[in-house]
Scaffold this active site. Structure first.
Site, PDB file in Angstrom:
ATOM      1  N   GLU A 408      51.692  31.081  58.301  1.00 22.01           N
ATOM      2  CA  GLU A 408      52.091  32.230  57.499  1.00 22.01           C
ATOM      3  C   GLU A 408      51.058  33.347  57.470  1.00 22.01           C
ATOM      4  O   GLU A 408      50.574  33.733  56.413  1.00 22.01           O
ATOM      5  CB  GLU A 408      52.439  31.744  56.091  1.00 22.01           C
ATOM      6  CG  GLU A 408      53.573  30.753  56.183  1.00 22.01           C
ATOM      7  CD  GLU A 408      54.213  30.404  54.848  1.00 22.01           C
ATOM      8  OE1 GLU A 408      53.484  29.987  53.952  1.00 22.01           O
ATOM      9  OE2 GLU A 408      55.436  30.552  54.731  1.00 22.01           O
ATOM     10  N   GLU A 486      58.532  23.024  58.882  1.00 22.92           N
ATOM     11  CA  GLU A 486      58.692  22.620  57.488  1.00 22.92           C
ATOM     12  C   GLU A 486      60.180  22.605  57.190  1.00 22.92           C
ATOM     13  O   GLU A 486      60.885  23.550  57.529  1.00 22.92           O
ATOM     14  CB  GLU A 486      58.003  23.595  56.523  1.00 22.92           C
ATOM     15  CG  GLU A 486      56.496  23.602  56.655  1.00 22.92           C
ATOM     16  CD  GLU A 486      55.790  24.615  55.750  1.00 22.92           C
ATOM     17  OE1 GLU A 486      56.327  24.951  54.682  1.00 22.92           O
ATOM     18  OE2 GLU A 486      54.700  25.054  56.135  1.00 22.92           O
TER      19      GLU A 486
HETATM   20  C1  GAL Z   1      55.678  27.144  52.956  1.00 17.90           C
HETATM   21  C2  GAL Z   1      54.211  27.027  53.235  1.00 17.90           C
HETATM   22  C3  GAL Z   1      53.623  25.788  52.652  1.00 17.90           C
HETATM   23  C4  GAL Z   1      54.077  25.624  51.230  1.00 17.90           C
HETATM   24  C5  GAL Z   1      55.556  25.597  51.176  1.00 17.90           C
HETATM   25  C6  GAL Z   1      56.064  25.491  49.766  1.00 17.90           C
HETATM   26  O1  GAL Z   1      56.090  28.432  53.092  1.00 17.90           O
HETATM   27  O2  GAL Z   1      53.935  27.065  54.595  1.00 17.90           O
HETATM   28  O3  GAL Z   1      52.231  25.879  52.713  1.00 17.90           O
HETATM   29  O4  GAL Z   1      53.618  26.701  50.490  1.00 17.90           O
HETATM   30  O5  GAL Z   1      56.059  26.788  51.680  1.00 17.90           O
HETATM   31  O6  GAL Z   1      55.650  24.370  49.112  1.00 17.90           O
END
Ligand code: GAL
Length: 968
Positions: A408, A486
């Site tokens: 990010e 993710e």
């Molecule tokens: C994503 C980020 C993670 C964490 C997650 C929310 O956008 O890469 O580090 O913040 O969201 O828990």
């Protein structure tokens, strides 16, 4: 000390591989003198030379704000101070560390010596014997200083000044606690003359020929000759040779074959573990050794509740073993390189690893990415320095299949340069960066939290030609494998929708799987006033800027205790799928391993009728290669014959045939079930006349129409309920409906949390009483009408036929529709015939199996750090709910129900911010839900999928209730 630059640190030696050498070294870990100042300007100038006897003491490695100097703070995207790069705020804790140590004779005997720091957050200035060695940037990266001319025999004085915040903070805005200090080890290393200073092993595997190719580049001191020795392969050759090795066994995460090797010069021996493998992209697929792989991944942060990011070898090994036991085969090291030793564990145990650079500039999102360092040439060297340190440290690990530029950090030339550098330095691995949405400089198309629909569309787009007007970048993107770096945000009760994601990953050839966010919760443990441990999250330390409990979002809690989400994820990603045909004649085994056959898998079956195991046995494991399927015949005893009362369940389990590094023989990898509902038999009617107050063993409260007691057991209810104590996901807005408020708010607006029940009437006819109620929402005219018909049965039981019907206009979907009872004393445990043993919801149920389960009082609900709805067991046919005062038996004569038994009322759950604020009220709260909404993953990603939502609708059930007095 300069802490507002844009450059990398200074004075360090060239980054190199982490090597396991026979040269002497000395750990400087332990108790160091320490003092903290509130700002750089306030920090004393004589810190290097002043008498430190009066200073405090901290453990190194450690974070000072977890050792009594200040307190931790948590924020996610938000910067904790003004976005004013490269300036940190004036109020900025400065930690001065001092250590006087004797250099060991062994180290001193060598002319060349190195001082190594494995992690300092966030910026440091390092002095040895009052000589400035240099500065560090890159908190989770290794920094080495040449101290050959500075280290002296006898006492040496090491002085390290650490700034909690610095220019580097703008590059390290990961979603985690701000935890400053020297938090990884400090070591003095002797470097032998003629020693092995760096090694880069490239061990390729050609799946067509079965041959390996080994290229070992060695940087030696001076002119020394280096040899590579691999006894098992009969290799003892000059390291400079390229070696072709026929018939080598490849390394994969499934079969992590490592060869012990040494690189030797006359002066030093370095031990290595080599894995042969080839990573490539072909035809939109991610291949290793020629075969497409599926990443069953998690994002792994380093965190311990009392030590923050300080490494503990036992904890790390245990948690990786726990992952292996739950079918996890991939780790993204979010969002920085982990402790160096973790890479050895990945190699040894078998994980596909995305090794991520220590980089995140997410804070700039709040200022529309103005002055984002990724796009500012002034920061170029800092970015390049970070990726160099990442790649060099970890380059010899076969588990690492991709380098990730960071997380990010939006877009910019500095990221592109990092990618170019990494690709040139190490062409054997792929480049990952989710922020490169156009996929211009990455090798995989990576997204986070793409919805199911998008994942489907991304799968489909690779199956058809690109549109004629597609840009070259778009055309290229369509050729890349897809993964979700993710997905499925494991916060609170959830994540829902895992199975649907996985089905898509399995459907489209382009899809290479994904990484659940995240492995573990980052709760911080402190002792409460009563001496018990309390878990805290953002805001609990009085932070001005914080993100609450958003850091409590793991498949395991901070102590690595599995949450139900982990169990369901394990079932969703199971590498074997066990299917039983409707006639129970055959089992279909689908082997979803990418490389392994099922030779190490044993099959066993159990048939259980009404809680009794009536037959069981084993099945021969058929030959079944990777990514193929096979059938096995079931013996006759598996078929159903006699009609069951509750259910006849056949369970087939695929278990490990032999012990492995992570599990005993018999460890369940996957299972399948065929469940036949039985025919419940109700006791005969008691044929006693009912009155408005009494129906057999049931006594009613004339004013409200509800139960008062059943066979002497004090019980109130049922109350009709459509609300649940909002989960974290209910409190957030799903990406699929950004224009709507969260469900928690919708429910509140609909008054569902404050319903009021009116007794319409209670009519006595013969042996039955029919109670009609209307449960309405305040402010509005929506309601649920209930018709509850009670009849007395023999043996002290009562029958309840409940019909529920929505009335008026409901402005939102329900959380559930069910009947709530309150028993006057505390729960002791529950025995149930239903799906378990872990809690499940309609969209989070993959691991739940029908069975006759016993739950202790502590297993009834999940002890979430922030209290919320939890603990439902679905598909329940009968249950015995034991309380201190007696046991309530509930069974269904028709549809199964979802059972939730809790020590707490929903209101108290919804009103508490921490689990330690809750006090059990001494009652047992029993919910029998006729239907439930799913839980979704709205905290990041989509909310509840449409098919799992619950619009207002009628529901009915017939239950038998009975009290069995406590035997004491
Ligand atoms: C994503 C980020 C993670 C964490 C997650 C929310 O956008 O890469 O580090 O913040 O969201 O828990």
């Amino acid at each position: 000390m300069e802490i507002a630059t844009t450059s990398p640190g200074s004075g360090t030696t060239a980054p190199r591989a982490r090597l396991c050498s026979d040269a002497p070294s000395r750990s400087l870990d332990g108790r160091w003198r320490f003092r903290v100042s509130p700002s750089l300007r306030a920090a004393p100038e004589d810190w290097r030379v002043a008498d430190a006897d009066g200073w405090g003491v901290v453990e190194v490695p450690g974070h000072w704000n977890l050792q009594g100097y200040g307190s931790p703070a948590y924020s996610n995207v938000q910067m904790p101070f003004p976005v004013d790069p490269p300036h940190p705020p004036d109020v900025n804790p400065i930690g001065d560390y001092r250590l006087d140590f004797a250099a060991s004779d062994e180290v001193i005997a060598h002319r060349r010596r190195i001082l190594r720091f494995d992690g300092i957050e966030s910026a440091a200035e390092v002095w040895l014997n009052d000589v400035l060695l240099g500065t560090t940037r890159g908190s989770r990266l290794t920094h080495e200083f040449d101290v050959s001319d500075v280290l002296v025999p006898g006492t040496n004085r090491l002085a390290v000044r650490v700034a909690q915040f610095s220019d580097a903070t703008y590059l390290e805005n990961q979603d985690m606690w701000w935890l400053p200090g020297i938090f990884r080890s400090v070591t003095i290393l002797a470097r032998p003359d003629g020693g092995v200073d760096d090694v880069f092993v490239r061990a390729d595997y050609d799946a067509d020929t079965g041959a390996g190719t080994l290229d070992v580049s060695v940087r030696v001191d001076g002119e020394a000759a280096a040899r590579i020795v691999i006894p098992e392969l009969g290799i003892d050759a000059p390291a400079a040779d390229t070696l072709r090795i026929a018939g080598v066994e490849p390394w994969t995460a499934e079969q992590p074959r490592l060869y012990d090797a040494e690189v030797r010069t006359h002066a030093e021996v370095v031990a290595l573990r080599i894995g042969f493998r080839r990573v490539e992209v072909r035809d939109t697929q991610l291949l290793v050794n020629g075969a497409p792989i599926m990443l069953r991944g998690v994002n792994r942060h380093e965190h311990r509740p009392r030590h923050g990011r300080v490494y503990d070898a036992d904890v790390a090994r245990d948690e990786l073993l726990l992952m292996k036991r739950h079918n996890i085969n991939a780790v993204r090291t979010s969002h920085y390189p982990p402790h160096p030793d973790v890479l050895d564990l990945f190699d040894e145990l078998g994980f596909w690893v995305i090794d991520e650079c220590d980089l995140e500039t997410h804070g700039f999102e709040h200022v529309d990415w103005r002055r984002n360092p990724s796009a500012d040439p002034a920061w170029r060297d800092a970015f390049l320095d970070r990726i160099r340190r990442t790649v060099h440290r970890d380059k010899n690990h076969p588990s690492v299949i991709m380098w990730s530029l960071g997380n990010e950090s939006h877009v910019g030339a500095n990221l592109e340069e990092m990618a170019r550098w990494a690709k040139t330095a190490d062409p054997t691995r792929l480049i990952h960066y989710e922020g490169d949405r156009a996929s211009r400089y990455v090798d995989v198309y990576s997204r986070m939290y793409a919805t199911h629909d998008e994942v489907r569309a991304i799968g489909e787009e690779a199956l058809v030609p690109a549109p004629f007007d597609a840009t070259p970048a778009e055309v290229r993107r369509r050729t890349l494998p897809f993964l979700q770096c993710e997905f499925a945000h494991a916060m609170g009760t959830g994540p829902g929708g895992l199975q649907e994601y996985w089905d898509l990953f399995e459907t489209f050839p382009r899809h290479a799987g994904g990484f659940v966010w995240e492995w573990l919760e980052h709760g911080i443990a402190v002792d409460g006033p009563d001496g018990t441990s309390r878990t805290l999250y953002g805001g609990d330390f009085g932070e001005d800027v914080h993100d609450g409990n958003f850091v409590i979002d793991g498949l395991v809690d901070a102590d690595r205790n599995p949450r139900p989400g982990l169990l369901h994820y394990a079932a969703v990603i199971a590498p074997i799928v066990v299917g039983i045909d409707g006639a129970r004649t055959r089992v279909r085994l689908e082997n979803r391993y990418d490389f392994r056959d099922l030779a190490d898998v044993a099959l066993r079956w159990t048939r259980t009728v009404d809680g009794e195991v009536v037959a069981s046995g084993t099945l021969p494991t058929p030959p079944c290669g990777p990514r193929s399927a096979a059938m096995v015949d079931l013996p006759d005893e598996c078929r159903t014959d006699a009609a069951a009362r509750v259910a006849d369940a056949l369970t087939v389990e695929a278990v490990s045939a032999a012990p492995s590094a992570w599990a005993e023989a018999g460890h369940v990898i996957a299972s399948g079930q065929d469940v036949r509902d039985g025919r419940p038999v109700a006791p005969a009617p008691a044929a006693v006349a009912a009155t408005a107050d009494v129906v057999g063993a049931a006594r009613f409260d004339r004013t409200g129409g509800g139960l008062q007691s059943l066979g002497g057991l004090a019980i109130a209810g049922p109350t009709v309920g459509v609300w649940r104590a909002p989960t974290d996901n209910d409190r957030d807005i799903g990406d699929d409906e950004l224009d709507l408020p969260s469900y928690a708010e919708r429910w509140r607006a609909a008054g569902m949390d404050r319903t009021v029940t009116r007794l319409v009437d209670a009519l006595t006819e013969g042996d039955a009483v029919t109670v009609r109620t209307r449960t309405g929402t305040p402010i509005l005219d929506s309601a649920v009408d209930a018709r509850l018909r009670w009849t007395a049965l023999e043996g002290g039981a009562v029958r309840l036929d409940a019909e529920l019907e929505p009335h008026g206009t409901w402005i939102t979907e329900w959380a559930r529709i069910g009947l709530d009872f309150v028993l006057a004393s505390a729960p002791v445990g529950v025995d149930l015939a239903g799906y378990g043993p872990m809690p499940s919801y309609p969209d989070l149920r993959a691991a739940a199996r029908f069975g006759w389960w016993h739950l202790d009082a502590d297993e009834l609900t999940v002890d979430h750090v922030r209290p919320q709805e939890s603990g439902s067991r679905i598909g329940v046919r009968e249950a015995a709910i034991a309380t201190e005062a007696g046991t309530l038996h509930v069974s269904s004569l028709d549809a199964p129900f979802a059972l939730t038994v809790s020590r707490h009322s929903r209101r108290s759950l919804a009103g508490a911010a921490h689990n330690w604020e809750l006090t059990p009220d001494g009652q047992t709260h029993v919910t029998i839900d006729l239907a439930q909404s799913g839980v979704g993953t709205a905290t990041c990603g989509p909310g509840v999928l449409p098919r799992y939502r619950l619009p207002a609708r009628p529901a009915a059930i017939s239950l038998i209730l009975r009290h069995e007095p406590a035997s004491h």
